[in-house]
Design an enzyme around this catalytic site. Structure first.
Site, PDB file in Angstrom:
ATOM      1  N   SER A 115       0.782  -1.229   0.000  1.00 17.18           N
ATOM      2  CA  SER A 115       0.000   0.000   0.000  1.00 17.18           C
ATOM      3  C   SER A 115       0.815   1.282   0.000  1.00 17.18           C
ATOM      4  CB  SER A 115      -0.958   0.006   1.190  1.00 17.18           C
ATOM      5  OG  SER A 115      -2.015  -0.898   0.973  1.00 17.18           O
ATOM      6  N   TYR A 213     -10.602   2.342   5.747  1.00 20.56           N
ATOM      7  CA  TYR A 213      -9.612   2.019   4.722  1.00 20.56           C
ATOM      8  C   TYR A 213     -10.190   1.027   3.717  1.00 20.56           C
ATOM      9  CZ  TYR A 213      -4.820   1.221   3.047  1.00 20.56           C
ATOM     10  OH  TYR A 213      -3.675   1.154   2.295  1.00 20.56           O
ATOM     11  N   SER A 214     -10.187   1.419   2.450  1.00 20.26           N
ATOM     12  CA  SER A 214     -10.740   0.559   1.401  1.00 20.26           C
ATOM     13  C   SER A 214      -9.850   0.590   0.174  1.00 20.26           C
ATOM     14  CB  SER A 214     -12.155   1.015   1.023  1.00 20.26           C
ATOM     15  OG  SER A 214     -12.633   0.293  -0.099  1.00 20.26           O
ATOM     16  N   ASN A 215      -9.352  -0.562  -0.223  1.00 17.31           N
ATOM     17  CA  ASN A 215      -8.522  -0.640  -1.422  1.00 17.31           C
ATOM     18  C   ASN A 215      -9.288  -0.317  -2.688  1.00 17.31           C
ATOM     19  OD1 ASN A 215      -5.849  -1.491  -0.402  1.00 17.31           O
ATOM     20  ND2 ASN A 215      -6.990  -3.239   0.374  1.00 17.31           N
ATOM     21  N   GLY A 354       2.835  -0.639   4.007  1.00 13.41           N
ATOM     22  CA  GLY A 354       2.317  -1.519   2.972  1.00 13.41           C
ATOM     23  C   GLY A 354       2.430  -2.969   3.384  1.00 13.41           C
TER      24      GLY A 354
END
Length: 405
Positions: A115, A213-215, A354
């Site tokens: 990330s 938090y959302s990818n 990440g």
């Protein structure tokens, strides 16, 4: 699927470690320019203490190395790190890069940054804002019509700071089963397939009312970059950030499942903390795409974050917007693709964590750009002890160095 963060007891706020995390006509408006002061990009041929030989600096080097050794003692296969400031550079490593062959880690190893990719993506989006091609308060619907439900009420800003409420596809893509990931790790996904998985689930909350938090947010931002520029997201990141900064070892893999260059093997425990490590070095990162697919090394990431916070990539007003943080539902302070960390030991730092199968990356810079720290561990943390050791290492590396008293 959500992965652990480094210890919240060490840093004042939780650190995010979530990985798993048709182009339109190109606009001919001039692009943002990047200038880098000579000497910003420092490379060396081995681990060494900061310049100068007095006892204080030698002691710092011992403490820095101990912080890395403690990560391995806590259960990680191996770790590499680099600390940089105006007086010099320190590189350290500990543990094994290859458990089967008993090979030690090496300072020049490449790794998947997970990330941390998001800060590269957000920088490109803000450059597009700088060029007048996008506005932070534009709706997703304006640029990507029909791609997500309620897109007219979700803004670009909300994608960048995780306040869109959109379901994160990585929470459900493998149904929470690490074996399912392992068995399908070479499968190729398209961005639209990832968004379809997200769209199949209800939103977490109404846009702008909370932070989670959302990818999914960063896959949409990758699609937005392509729609606005008429170019691939990979190419835009390369042309706007990687090449101007001379990040020679930073790549955004397309179809390759390998890490091309010297690297540690990446490991996962598929059956929990008590299980043995499984090698997951090679896999398709198409599922992560602009949410977390990039590869880099410690020196390149330190160069990138220093250039960013010292104004080499964005105007001052947009850098201020990027660093304007709000609390997510896990307590962490998140801005526009960057997180803020505050601690009495080092003050304020900005960066990102990440986590991706096989690797955990922690990359930070002090707010004034005076010190950069990048740590790469070749496995995801599975226990509180591993998280604590990683968190303490980050704190130590941000605090001790050539300027420490």
């Amino acid at each position: 699927m959500r992965y652990a963060s480094i210890a919240t007891g060490v840093l004042a706020t939780a650190v995010l470690a979530v990985p798993l995390a048709a182009p339109a006509m190109a606009d001919s408006s001039p692009r943002s320019t990047v200038t880098v002061a000579q000497g910003d990009h420092v490379r060396g041929d081995g681990s060494h203490a900061f310049r100068g030989g007095h006892d204080g600096k030698k002691n710092n080097s011992v403490q820095l190395q101990k912080a890395l050794d403690d990560i391995v003692k806590a259960g990680a296969p191996g770790v590499v790190a680099e600390v940089r400031d105006a007086d010099g550079v320190w590189r350290g490593h500990s543990g094994k890069a290859d458990l089967k062959k008993n090979k030690p880690t090496r300072n020049d190893g490449l790794f998947r940054i997970g990330s941390v990719t998001k800060t590269f993506v957000s920088t490109v989006v803000l450059q597009l804002v700088q060029e007048g091609k996008v506005k932070l308060d534009d709706s997703v619907e304006r640029h990507l019509p029909g791609v997500v439900p309620n897109g007219e009420n979700v803004t670009v800003r909300q994608l960048l700071n995780h306040r869109s409420g959109l379901h994160s596809y990585t929470d459900t893509l493998w149904k929470g089963d690490l074996h399912r990931f392992h068995d399908t790790r070479f499968k190729a996904y398209t961005p639209h397939e990832l968004i379809a998985d997200s769209n199949a689930h209800p939103p977490t909350f109404a846009p702008g009312t909370d932070g989670h938090y959302s990818n999914t947010n960063y896959v949409l931002l990758g699609m937005l970059i392509e729609k606005v520029t008429g170019n691939t997201a990979q190419a835009e990141i390369k042309e706007r950030v990687i090449e101007p900064l001379g990040l020679e070892r930073t790549t955004f893999p397309d179809k390759s499942t390998r890490i091309n260059g010297p690297h540690a093997n990446g490991y996962m425990r598929l059956d929990g903390p008590a299980s043995s490590f499984t090698d997951v070095t090679e896999y398709s990162t198409s599922w992560a795409w602009t949410a977390g697919a990039m590869i880099s090394d410690t020196t390149d990431l330190n160069t990138f974050y220093k250039a960013l916070v010292t104004g080499k990539l964005l105007r001052a007003d947009l850098m201020k917007e990027m660093k304007e943080t709000k609390a997510l539902d896990d307590g962490s302070q998140y801005g526009l693709g960057i997180a803020k960390f505050e601690n009495a030991a080092f003050g304020t730092a900005y960066g990102h964590v990440g986590g991706t199968p096989g690797f955990a990356t922690h990359a930070f810079t002090l707010a004034d750009g005076s010190r950069q720290v990048t740590v790469s561990i070749n496995a995801m943390a599975d226990t509180d002890e591993e998280n604590r050791a990683a968190g303490m290492a980050v704190k130590t590396l941000l605090t001790l160095g050539s300027k420490a008293k």
